[in-house]
Design a protein around this motif. Structure first.
Motif, PDB file in Angstrom:
ATOM      1  N   PRO A 626       0.834  -1.178   0.078  1.00 36.29           N
ATOM      2  CA  PRO A 626       0.028   0.105   0.273  1.00 36.29           C
ATOM      3  C   PRO A 626       0.687   1.418   0.027  1.00 36.29           C
ATOM      4  CG  PRO A 626       0.019  -0.842   2.073  1.00 36.29           C
ATOM      5  CD  PRO A 626       1.024  -1.616   1.248  1.00 36.29           C
ATOM      6  N   GLY A 627       2.071   1.110  -0.483  1.00 40.31           N
ATOM      7  CA  GLY A 627       3.025   2.184  -0.207  1.00 40.31           C
ATOM      8  C   GLY A 627       3.630   2.116   1.429  1.00 40.31           C
ATOM      9  N   PHE A 628       2.866   2.543   2.320  1.00 41.05           N
ATOM     10  CA  PHE A 628       3.088   2.021   3.585  1.00 41.05           C
ATOM     11  C   PHE A 628       1.918   2.197   4.404  1.00 41.05           C
ATOM     12  CE2 PHE A 628       4.296   6.498   3.228  1.00 41.05           C
ATOM     13  CZ  PHE A 628       3.417   7.087   4.243  1.00 41.05           C
ATOM     14  N   ALA A 629       1.840   1.459   5.438  1.00 42.11           N
ATOM     15  CA  ALA A 629       0.480   1.260   6.259  1.00 42.11           C
ATOM     16  C   ALA A 629       0.619   2.298   7.237  1.00 42.11           C
ATOM     17  CB  ALA A 629       0.480  -0.075   6.686  1.00 42.11           C
ATOM     18  N   VAL A 630      -0.455   3.089   7.319  1.00 36.27           N
ATOM     19  CA  VAL A 630      -0.509   4.179   8.408  1.00 36.27           C
ATOM     20  C   VAL A 630      -0.912   3.366   9.747  1.00 36.27           C
ATOM     21  CG1 VAL A 630      -2.026   6.261   9.251  1.00 36.27           C
ATOM     22  CG2 VAL A 630      -1.010   5.935   7.045  1.00 36.27           C
ATOM     23  N   HIS A 631      -1.897   2.373   9.511  1.00 31.20           N
ATOM     24  CA  HIS A 631      -2.577   1.723  10.461  1.00 31.20           C
ATOM     25  C   HIS A 631      -2.588   0.334  10.179  1.00 31.20           C
ATOM     26  CE1 HIS A 631      -6.050   1.449  13.911  1.00 31.20           C
ATOM     27  NE2 HIS A 631      -4.948   0.713  14.170  1.00 31.20           N
ATOM     28  N   PRO A 632      -1.602  -0.681  10.308  1.00 33.05           N
ATOM     29  CA  PRO A 632      -1.250  -1.748   9.730  1.00 33.05           C
ATOM     30  C   PRO A 632      -2.600  -2.800  10.049  1.00 33.05           C
ATOM     31  CG  PRO A 632       0.697  -1.102  10.626  1.00 33.05           C
ATOM     32  CD  PRO A 632      -0.287   0.001  11.014  1.00 33.05           C
ATOM     33  N   ASP A 633      -2.920  -2.814  11.447  1.00 33.57           N
ATOM     34  CA  ASP A 633      -3.958  -3.736  11.654  1.00 33.57           C
ATOM     35  C   ASP A 633      -5.360  -3.684  10.940  1.00 33.57           C
ATOM     36  OD1 ASP A 633      -2.611  -5.410  13.616  1.00 33.57           O
ATOM     37  OD2 ASP A 633      -3.625  -4.588  15.246  1.00 33.57           O
ATOM     38  N   ALA A 634      -5.638  -2.068  10.703  1.00 37.17           N
ATOM     39  CA  ALA A 634      -6.784  -1.635  10.011  1.00 37.17           C
ATOM     40  C   ALA A 634      -6.675  -2.141   8.514  1.00 37.17           C
ATOM     41  CB  ALA A 634      -7.286  -0.367  10.370  1.00 37.17           C
ATOM     42  N   ARG A 636      -4.985  -4.687   7.187  1.00 38.26           N
ATOM     43  CA  ARG A 636      -4.958  -6.251   6.984  1.00 38.26           C
ATOM     44  C   ARG A 636      -6.649  -6.540   7.268  1.00 38.26           C
ATOM     45  NH1 ARG A 636       0.214  -6.354   9.684  1.00 38.26           N
ATOM     46  NH2 ARG A 636      -0.727  -5.949  11.459  1.00 38.26           N
ATOM     47  N   ALA A 637      -7.216  -5.822   8.011  1.00 33.26           N
ATOM     48  CA  ALA A 637      -8.624  -6.200   8.268  1.00 33.26           C
ATOM     49  C   ALA A 637      -9.360  -5.814   6.965  1.00 33.26           C
ATOM     50  CB  ALA A 637      -9.309  -5.440   9.432  1.00 33.26           C
ATOM     51  N   GLY A 642     -12.054  -7.390   2.177  1.00 38.28           N
ATOM     52  CA  GLY A 642     -12.180  -7.306   0.451  1.00 38.28           C
ATOM     53  C   GLY A 642     -12.174  -8.783  -0.048  1.00 38.28           C
ATOM     54  N   ILE A 643     -11.143  -9.599   0.532  1.00 38.16           N
ATOM     55  CA  ILE A 643     -11.087 -11.031   0.125  1.00 38.16           C
ATOM     56  C   ILE A 643     -12.726 -11.917   0.236  1.00 38.16           C
ATOM     57  CG2 ILE A 643      -9.995 -13.368   0.630  1.00 38.16           C
ATOM     58  CD1 ILE A 643      -7.492 -11.576   1.387  1.00 38.16           C
ATOM     59  N   GLU A 682      -4.487 -15.291   5.433  1.00 38.54           N
ATOM     60  CA  GLU A 682      -3.248 -14.658   6.032  1.00 38.54           C
ATOM     61  C   GLU A 682      -2.882 -13.472   5.140  1.00 38.54           C
ATOM     62  OE1 GLU A 682       1.674 -15.520   6.526  1.00 38.54           O
ATOM     63  OE2 GLU A 682       0.109 -17.298   6.149  1.00 38.54           O
ATOM     64  N   VAL A 683      -2.531 -12.171   5.475  1.00 39.16           N
ATOM     65  CA  VAL A 683      -2.158 -11.117   4.969  1.00 39.16           C
ATOM     66  C   VAL A 683      -0.916 -10.492   5.191  1.00 39.16           C
ATOM     67  CG1 VAL A 683      -2.965  -8.526   4.126  1.00 39.16           C
ATOM     68  CG2 VAL A 683      -4.604 -10.495   4.462  1.00 39.16           C
ATOM     69  N   ARG A 684       0.139 -10.286   4.305  1.00 39.64           N
ATOM     70  CA  ARG A 684       1.345  -9.726   4.142  1.00 39.64           C
ATOM     71  C   ARG A 684       1.402  -8.253   3.955  1.00 39.64           C
ATOM     72  NH1 ARG A 684       6.592 -13.263   3.479  1.00 39.64           N
ATOM     73  NH2 ARG A 684       5.496 -14.371   5.236  1.00 39.64           N
ATOM     74  N   ILE A 685       1.784  -7.454   4.715  1.00 36.41           N
ATOM     75  CA  ILE A 685       2.399  -5.772   4.189  1.00 36.41           C
ATOM     76  C   ILE A 685       3.522  -5.985   3.584  1.00 36.41           C
ATOM     77  CG2 ILE A 685       2.060  -3.673   4.688  1.00 36.41           C
ATOM     78  CD1 ILE A 685       0.007  -4.244   6.858  1.00 36.41           C
ATOM     79  N   VAL A 686       3.708  -5.683   2.351  1.00 34.53           N
ATOM     80  CA  VAL A 686       4.864  -5.508   1.741  1.00 34.53           C
ATOM     81  C   VAL A 686       5.098  -3.962   1.476  1.00 34.53           C
ATOM     82  CG1 VAL A 686       6.395  -6.047  -0.114  1.00 34.53           C
ATOM     83  CG2 VAL A 686       4.810  -7.668   0.637  1.00 34.53           C
TER      84      VAL A 686
END
Length: 729
Positions: A626-634, A636-637, A642-643, A682-686
């Protein structure tokens, strides 16, 4: 930069002596708003136009302009302000903005209006909110420096406190707010003055979402919960077919029910107003209404529309509006010797948000003003609707933007008719009115994601490299219907249908995406994932077929296509590693899909089994940049949500219509995914160095093809229509 020291107006009073507020203006300047002693507190008015309000006790109120519909912007957007303000997050409260008469709170990504859609809030507001927080912090520093008679360079901040670095003296932000003099002339904040990423302590952290406690306790208030003194309840009997009107109304039996106050004939409905909701519903069922039968939509059915779309996508004589072109795909395909083509389709979908549409309106005695409570994705559009219906000016509308029980595009322009009717009914009755739709009303009058048919053609060279591709989409235009003011018939560009066909990340030298616009046969609208969901489904299924034609595997083939997209390669490699792609347990298979949503990149892998014509998704992995995650938990949720939307849309969700009337009526015949069908996700933020982008949609477009491609490995044939014709086990 000069900061205007604003004197409180009737709308601009602050509650309590010493309160300090900051408002970032459209032109980039900042207004500093001070309370004026005891008068404002006595007046009890606390409606100020500022992003940041600092109270004498050190508590901080941060306002946000986006609409909260479950995506968590009431936490993530204030986190951005709080980061640059260097606030103590434990002292922060947040508040959604309802109105914006001075143009302070609008989304810069939407031309400065209050509009929340398309995962645009973080992307649109990010830099704007950073400057708002940084400028407020700068005012605090300069004010403290003036009080201490030191240079601003000798003053720093630390989690809600200003610090004199020379003497060690400290003042809380609340104490600064009570200083007798606030410095209102400070240097302008440039992007270079903002905190470097390495110093962030709030952005990228995971505080609890501020909306969750109220929702879990049942304390959150939605417009459907509003109760007003003297309020009437309204139930509507809608025209069975779009565009038709009530001709005769026999309402004697309905009027005889105790508690029925009034029955009102509107343009496309008949409404019952009653003291209780149950009475309004019962009386509605007693109405005997004859309707006009002249609507052109009576001749349309969804099965016939899908046949029309299939013919249109294959008809070269029909005009096609170009959406994205690179090189000369038409010539390259004509000259290619190793070619492949395939056709895919998607059917209509209903939004299935948990809270049916509703609106509460209380029209003033003169009929020229109103107070409105509404869950909406656009405060600006809703206020505009109210202004037009009452023939008045925006200052006469007191608007309350409420939390929403789901939206997914359903509450943008698509709720305007309901708000219109609530206002008309309140004006007719001379009392506040709550107009509610039942689930059946909401389904039967849904604005549906349009059906689409996709024809993809590609040419391969001798090495199995894709040299040319064309993606042709047949679909009615959403934009032409829903946003006619934005529609240009000369260019025929419909972002809500065609986004996602660009295939920009794929290195294909000759490429063309084009739209064959077909006549609208029902109400159409944006749906979660807009065009990306059907477009990525078709393309990614096609990519797997091309990989087979090239004698390659799905991963290697996509790596070759993504050779010029570092972000695309990163999420692809991440999800392949997460899933152990290709090493599924006995009796199962892995399917792969690459997807984007605007500036967000993602890839998904589904683990699927098929037995006796029934499929099951056991696991799903997703890697998202996402570029970077402002609020990672949100984030991922949001991706998981969306999935689930994507999986639900390929299982059983299907809206259909016959002779202009939607066939389904509730969740028993429009069936979303059930708890027992939800796979492990499982969601991973890259993260990358790109600016933050939204994540509310990216989970949808990666699901369809990932599941279809797994089914293809198991059965030899991939489903080419969503929802799939296989049964879900």
């Amino acid at each position: 930069m000069i900061l205007q020291d604003m004197k409180p107006t009737r709308r601009g009073f602050l509650a309590g002596s010493g309160t300090l507020a900051f408002a970032l203006l459209v032109g980039g300047g900042v207004s500093v708003i001070r309370s004026a002693g005891a008068t404002p507190a006595a007046a009890g008015i606390r409606d100020i136009n500022g992003w940041v309000v600092i109270e004498p006790d050190g508590s901080i109120l941060i306002r946000f302009g986006a609409a909260e519909m479950g995506q968590g912007v009431n936490t993530s957007l204030p986190m951005i302000v709080a980061e640059e303000l260097d606030a103590d997050w434990s002292t922060v409260k947040t508040e959604q903005v309802s109105m914006d008469p001075d143009g302070i709170f609008g989304n810069p990504g939407f031309g400065g209006v209050l509009f929340s859609a398309g995962s645009s809030s973080l992307e649109g507001y990010f830099q704007h909110l950073r400057r708002a927080g940084a400028t407020a912090r700068r005012v605090l520093i300069h004010s403290a420096a003036s009080h201490w008679s030191v240079s601003p360079e000798q003053v720093a901040t630390d989690s809600g406190v200003v610090v004199n670095t020379a003497s060690g003296a400290r003042m809380s932000y609340g104490e600064v707010a009570t200083l007798p003099a606030i410095v209102t002339e400070v240097p302008a904040v440039a992007d270079a003055d903002l905190k470097p990423r390495k110093d962030w302590r709030i952005i990228g952290s995971d505080p609890g979402r501020l909306d969750i406690p109220g929702k879990t306790r049942g304390a959150a208030i939605y417009s459907i919960d509003i109760r007003l003194p003297g309020m009437l309840y309204a139930a509507q009997l809608q025209a069975p077919v779009e565009g038709e009107t009530p001709v005769t109304v026999s309402d004697r039996a309905a009027r005889d029910l105790p508690g029925v106050v009034q029955i009102v004939k509107l343009a496309n409905s008949v409404a019952v107003l009653a003291e209780r909701w149950e009475t309004a519903l019962a009386a509605r069922d007693l109405l005997d209404v004859s309707w006009s039968t002249t609507s052109k939509f009576r001749q349309y059915s969804s099965d016939r529309e899908l046949e029309e779309l299939s013919r249109a996508v294959d008809d070269p004589s029909l005009p096609a509006f170009p959406w994205k072109s690179r090189g000369d795909a038409v010539t390259a395909l004509a000259q290619g010797t190793r070619k492949h083509a395939a056709t895919y389709s998607t059917t209509h979908l209903y939004h299935a948000q948990m809270e049916p549409l509703n609106a509460v309106a209380s029209v003033d005695a003169d009929g020229k003003g109103a107070e409105v409570w509404l869950g909406t994705q656009s405060q600006t559009i809703s206020i505009g609707v109210a202004t037009a219906v009452l023939g008045t000016t925006p200052d006469r509308i007191r608007f309350h933007a409420m939390q929403m029980g789901g939206a997914f595009g359903r509450r943008t322009v698509f709720a305007r008719d309901l708000l219109r009717d609530a206002l008309l009914l309140s004006r007719a009755a001379g009392r506040p009115v709550k107009l509610m739709w039942t689930r059946e009303d909401d389904v039967k009058n849904g604005w549906l994601r349009p059906a689409t048919v996709h024809r993809l053609e590609a040419a391969l060279d001798a090495d199995g490299t894709v040299t040319a591709m064309r993606h042709r989409v047949a679909s009615p235009s959403i934009l032409q219907f829903a946003f006619p003011q934005r529609w240009n018939p000369e260019t025929g560009r419909d972002v809500l249908v065609m986004e996602g066909t660009e295939s920009t990340d794929y290195a294909i030298p000759d490429f063309r995406a084009e739209h064959v616009i077909t006549p609208r046969r029902c109400r159409v609208s944006a749906w979660r994932g807009i065009g990306w969901a059907p477009n990525c489904f078709a393309r990614e299924c096609f990519i797997d077929e091309l990989a087979e034609q090239a004698g390659s595997d799905p991963v290697a083939f996509r790596r070759k296509l993504l050779r010029d997209s570092p972000r695309g390669l990163a999420v692809l490699d991440a999800v392949v590693a997460m899933a152990g792609f290709g090493k599924a347990p006995q009796g199962r298979a892995h399917g792969l899909s690459f997807a984007g949503y605007k500036e967000t990149r993602g890839a998904g892998v589904a683990e699927v089994s098929v037995e006796n014509g029934r499929f099951r998704v056991h696991r799903f992995w997703a890697a998202v940049d996402p570029g970077f995650a402002v609020h990672p938990d949100a984030l991922r949720a949001q991706v998981k949500g969306g999935i689930l939307f994507g999986l639900s849309s390929l299982m059983r969700e299907r809206a259909s219509y016959t002779e202009g009337m939607i066939d389904q009526s509730n969740f028993y015949d429009y069936e979303p995914i059930r708890i027992g069908e939800i796979p492990e996700i499982e969601v991973r933020i890259v993260e990358s160095d790109s600016a933050p982008s939204g994540a509310g949609e990216i989970g949808v477009p990666m699901t369809g093809a990932a599941v279809a491609n797994a089914i293809r490995l198991l059965t030899g044939t991939a489903p080419r229509q969503m929802p799939f014709n296989l049964e879900q086990s």
